[in-house]
Design a protein around this motif. Structure first.
Motif, PDB file in Angstrom:
ATOM      1  N   VAL A  93      -4.001   0.824  -4.947  1.00  0.00           N
ATOM      2  CA  VAL A  93      -4.200   2.234  -5.288  1.00  0.00           C
ATOM      3  C   VAL A  93      -5.660   2.582  -5.015  1.00  0.00           C
ATOM      4  O   VAL A  93      -6.518   1.705  -4.926  1.00  0.00           O
ATOM      5  N   ARG A  94      -5.928   3.887  -4.913  1.00  0.00           N
ATOM      6  CA  ARG A  94      -7.285   4.324  -4.561  1.00  0.00           C
ATOM      7  C   ARG A  94      -8.159   4.602  -5.789  1.00  0.00           C
ATOM      8  O   ARG A  94      -9.375   4.763  -5.645  1.00  0.00           O
ATOM      9  N   SER A  95      -7.558   4.683  -6.971  1.00  0.00           N
ATOM     10  CA  SER A  95      -8.354   5.023  -8.154  1.00  0.00           C
ATOM     11  C   SER A  95      -7.659   4.520  -9.418  1.00  0.00           C
ATOM     12  O   SER A  95      -6.455   4.227  -9.412  1.00  0.00           O
ATOM     13  N   ALA A  96      -8.434   4.464 -10.499  1.00  0.00           N
ATOM     14  CA  ALA A  96      -7.869   4.068 -11.785  1.00  0.00           C
ATOM     15  C   ALA A  96      -6.845   5.091 -12.264  1.00  0.00           C
ATOM     16  O   ALA A  96      -5.858   4.734 -12.930  1.00  0.00           O
ATOM     17  N   GLU A  97      -7.050   6.348 -11.918  1.00  0.00           N
ATOM     18  CA  GLU A  97      -6.100   7.396 -12.301  1.00  0.00           C
ATOM     19  C   GLU A  97      -4.739   7.170 -11.643  1.00  0.00           C
ATOM     20  O   GLU A  97      -3.695   7.335 -12.281  1.00  0.00           O
ATOM     21  N   THR A 151       0.850  -1.187   0.000  1.00  0.00           N
ATOM     22  CA  THR A 151       0.000   0.000   0.000  1.00  0.00           C
ATOM     23  C   THR A 151       0.890   1.242   0.000  1.00  0.00           C
ATOM     24  O   THR A 151       2.044   1.194   0.416  1.00  0.00           O
ATOM     25  N   GLY A 152       0.335   2.358  -0.471  1.00  0.00           N
ATOM     26  CA  GLY A 152       1.077   3.614  -0.428  1.00  0.00           C
ATOM     27  C   GLY A 152       2.059   3.804  -1.565  1.00  0.00           C
ATOM     28  O   GLY A 152       2.957   4.650  -1.475  1.00  0.00           O
ATOM     29  N   GLY A 153       1.906   3.059  -2.643  1.00  0.00           N
ATOM     30  CA  GLY A 153       2.878   3.100  -3.733  1.00  0.00           C
ATOM     31  C   GLY A 153       2.915   4.401  -4.503  1.00  0.00           C
ATOM     32  O   GLY A 153       3.839   4.634  -5.286  1.00  0.00           O
ATOM     33  N   THR A 154       1.916   5.278  -4.311  1.00  0.00           N
ATOM     34  CA  THR A 154       1.921   6.561  -5.007  1.00  0.00           C
ATOM     35  C   THR A 154       2.561   7.653  -4.163  1.00  0.00           C
ATOM     36  O   THR A 154       2.486   8.834  -4.514  1.00  0.00           O
ATOM     37  N   PHE A 180      -2.193  -4.460 -10.024  1.00  0.00           N
ATOM     38  CA  PHE A 180      -2.808  -3.428  -9.196  1.00  0.00           C
ATOM     39  C   PHE A 180      -4.179  -3.885  -8.715  1.00  0.00           C
ATOM     40  O   PHE A 180      -4.862  -4.662  -9.371  1.00  0.00           O
ATOM     41  N   VAL A 181      -4.562  -3.357  -7.557  1.00  0.00           N
ATOM     42  CA  VAL A 181      -5.910  -3.538  -7.051  1.00  0.00           C
ATOM     43  C   VAL A 181      -6.392  -2.180  -6.560  1.00  0.00           C
ATOM     44  O   VAL A 181      -5.666  -1.470  -5.868  1.00  0.00           O
ATOM     45  N   ILE A 182      -7.604  -1.807  -6.970  1.00  0.00           N
ATOM     46  CA  ILE A 182      -8.152  -0.501  -6.613  1.00  0.00           C
ATOM     47  C   ILE A 182      -9.039  -0.636  -5.374  1.00  0.00           C
ATOM     48  O   ILE A 182      -9.997  -1.417  -5.372  1.00  0.00           O
ATOM     49  N   ILE A 183      -8.694   0.110  -4.329  1.00  0.00           N
ATOM     50  CA  ILE A 183      -9.502   0.159  -3.105  1.00  0.00           C
ATOM     51  C   ILE A 183      -9.749   1.635  -2.796  1.00  0.00           C
ATOM     52  O   ILE A 183      -8.890   2.303  -2.218  1.00  0.00           O
ATOM     53  N   PRO A 184     -10.904   2.157  -3.178  1.00  0.00           N
ATOM     54  CA  PRO A 184     -11.152   3.590  -2.981  1.00  0.00           C
ATOM     55  C   PRO A 184     -11.183   4.008  -1.515  1.00  0.00           C
ATOM     56  O   PRO A 184     -10.748   5.105  -1.169  1.00  0.00           O
ATOM     57  N   ASP A 185     -11.688   3.135  -0.657  1.00  0.00           N
ATOM     58  CA  ASP A 185     -11.856   3.487   0.756  1.00  0.00           C
ATOM     59  C   ASP A 185     -11.190   2.430   1.631  1.00  0.00           C
ATOM     60  O   ASP A 185     -11.723   1.340   1.805  1.00  0.00           O
ATOM     61  N   PHE A 186     -10.044   2.750   2.194  1.00  0.00           N
ATOM     62  CA  PHE A 186      -9.321   1.804   3.036  1.00  0.00           C
ATOM     63  C   PHE A 186     -10.076   1.497   4.323  1.00  0.00           C
ATOM     64  O   PHE A 186      -9.805   0.486   4.976  1.00  0.00           O
ATOM     65  N   LEU A 187     -11.010   2.376   4.710  1.00  0.00           N
ATOM     66  CA  LEU A 187     -11.694   2.216   5.983  1.00  0.00           C
ATOM     67  C   LEU A 187     -12.977   1.393   5.856  1.00  0.00           C
ATOM     68  O   LEU A 187     -13.628   1.080   6.858  1.00  0.00           O
ATOM     69  N   ALA A 188     -13.338   1.029   4.632  1.00  0.00           N
ATOM     70  CA  ALA A 188     -14.552   0.239   4.434  1.00  0.00           C
ATOM     71  C   ALA A 188     -14.374  -1.164   5.000  1.00  0.00           C
ATOM     72  O   ALA A 188     -13.273  -1.723   5.001  1.00  0.00           O
ATOM     73  N   LYS A 192      -1.121   6.322 -13.347  1.00  0.00           N
ATOM     74  CA  LYS A 192       0.068   7.121 -13.045  1.00  0.00           C
ATOM     75  C   LYS A 192       1.276   6.223 -12.794  1.00  0.00           C
ATOM     76  O   LYS A 192       2.393   6.504 -13.260  1.00  0.00           O
ATOM     77  N   LEU A 193       1.052   5.125 -12.075  1.00  0.00           N
ATOM     78  CA  LEU A 193       2.154   4.201 -11.809  1.00  0.00           C
ATOM     79  C   LEU A 193       2.483   3.350 -13.029  1.00  0.00           C
ATOM     80  O   LEU A 193       3.650   3.154 -13.372  1.00  0.00           O
ATOM     81  N   ARG A 194       1.466   2.822 -13.693  1.00  0.00           N
ATOM     82  CA  ARG A 194       1.700   1.963 -14.864  1.00  0.00           C
ATOM     83  C   ARG A 194       2.522   2.677 -15.940  1.00  0.00           C
ATOM     84  O   ARG A 194       3.358   2.071 -16.605  1.00  0.00           O
TER      85      ARG A 194
END
Length: 346
Positions: free
Chosen positions: A35-39, A10-13, A60-68, A43-45
């Motif tokens: 990452v939190r979004s496709a954007e 986590t935190g790769g950006t 990559f795996v997109i997780i918009p809300d880490f607290l969910a 950016k990383l790709r």
């Protein structure tokens, strides 16, 4: 390194996260980056340092809300290790940021969410590395006023009780979030006795080339501005603590800590704090290594901080992972990169 060794990061950006992701790939691991979004994924790709890695090596795996609830449940499938770096930072945070909502809750719930997902997954995950901070290892009032920094050697063997406000400034709020996350993570391990072990890494202020910084404005946030401020004549404080660490060393230790030869369920302080260190060294190094940029005015090189010495006990860390990079190399990597970006923009 067997290709089956997959790390969830986590935190790769972020500054440290990006360098850790790269270091893991360089060491032969496969990486699944959260990452939190496709954007942010794009950016990383598309980054020049990552674009040649195939999907088999970097996914990559997109997780918009880490607290969910259950946010990381699917993300941990098939991984052998987890490096959890994502957490709110003090740099760039609003001055009036709510301590609980902006800092403490995301830091704690993000960490516990990762640990819970790994625990519920069952066997297969061997180790979780969590990025903490030296700020979790000494009392809150030391973060309120640099003149109150401790005269004892700060080590990973001690930290304070769960933090309670009020928190007078952003740094104190950040410190509280790191301490709260550390305490809750330790409690989780004691209560649940997971099959994996946990290692906490406590870095000092992290400096060094940030390859995600591509414009001059990108240097306005993040810890590298602490090195740049006296060089640019824009110092925003009259005193700063002596402890620091190169980003390469922090990234390296996060990945090397996955080695089974490193005992689990312990903490490591990652910091350089030499009693002979002075922040005036920044301008002296720049005057010698970037003389032309000083002469032509790109670097004013006329700022300074009063140095507040803070001792750290890093014997265990160096014995385990080896020595750290020096301050001159660190300054050169930051200032050299800044000049590269400045040249491209012009």
């Amino acid at each position: 390194m067997p290709p089956s060794d997959l790390i969830l990061i986590t935190g790769g950006t972020g500054h440290l996260g990006f360098r850790t992701l790269r270091y893991a790939l360089e060491c032969g691991y496969r990486v699944r980056a959260v990452v939190r979004s496709a954007e942010k994924e794009q950016k990383l790709r598309s980054h020049a340092l990552l674009k040649n890695y195939t999907d088999d090596t970097l996914s990559f795996v997109i997780i918009p809300d880490f607290l969910a609830e259950g946010a990381f449940t699917k993300a941990v499938n098939g991984v052998k290790y987890i490096i959890h770096i994502a957490s709110p930072l003090a740099t760039g945070a609003p001055d009036n940021a709510d301590a609980e909502k902006y800092f403490i809750q995301p830091a704690v719930e993000g960490t516990i969410g990762v640990l819970k997902a790994a625990h519920d997954h069952g066997k297969g995950i061997l180790r979780v590395i969590i990025t903490s901070s030296i700020a979790a290892l000494f009392p809150k009032n030391y973060m309120d006023d640099p003149s109150k920094f401790p005269d004892f050697a700060v080590s990973s063997q001690r930290h304070q009780e769960y933090p309670h406000g009020p928190f007078p400034n952003t740094m104190a709020k950040y410190s509280a979030s790191k301490l709260a996350a550390l305490i809750r993570a330790e409690e989780f391990v004691r209560l649940h006795m997971p099959a994996f072990d946990v290692i906490h890494v406590h870095p000092a202020y992290i400096y060094g080339r940030d390859d995600l910084a591509e414009t001059k404005s990108d240097f306005e946030t993040g810890t590298n501005r602490i090195v740049l401020d006296p060089v640019l004549g824009t110092a925003r404080t009259d005193a700063f603590m002596s402890a620091w660490i190169h980003v390469d060393d922090v990234a390296r230790i996060h990945v090397q800590a996955l080695d089974a030869n490193v005992q689990g369920n312990q903490s490591f302080v990652v910091a350089v704090s030499d009693v002979l260190f002075s922040w005036d060294d920044v301008c002296r190094i720049v005057a010698r290594r970037f003389a032309q940029a000083v002469r032509d005015g790109r670097l004013l090189n006329n700022g300074s901080y009063r140095t507040v010495y803070v001792p750290f006990d890093v014997t265990k860390t160096i014995d385990t992972f080896g020595p750290f990079k020096g301050f001159e190399e660190t300054v050169v990597s930051v200032v050299g990169h800044y000049l590269e970006v400045l040249s491209r923009e012009k």
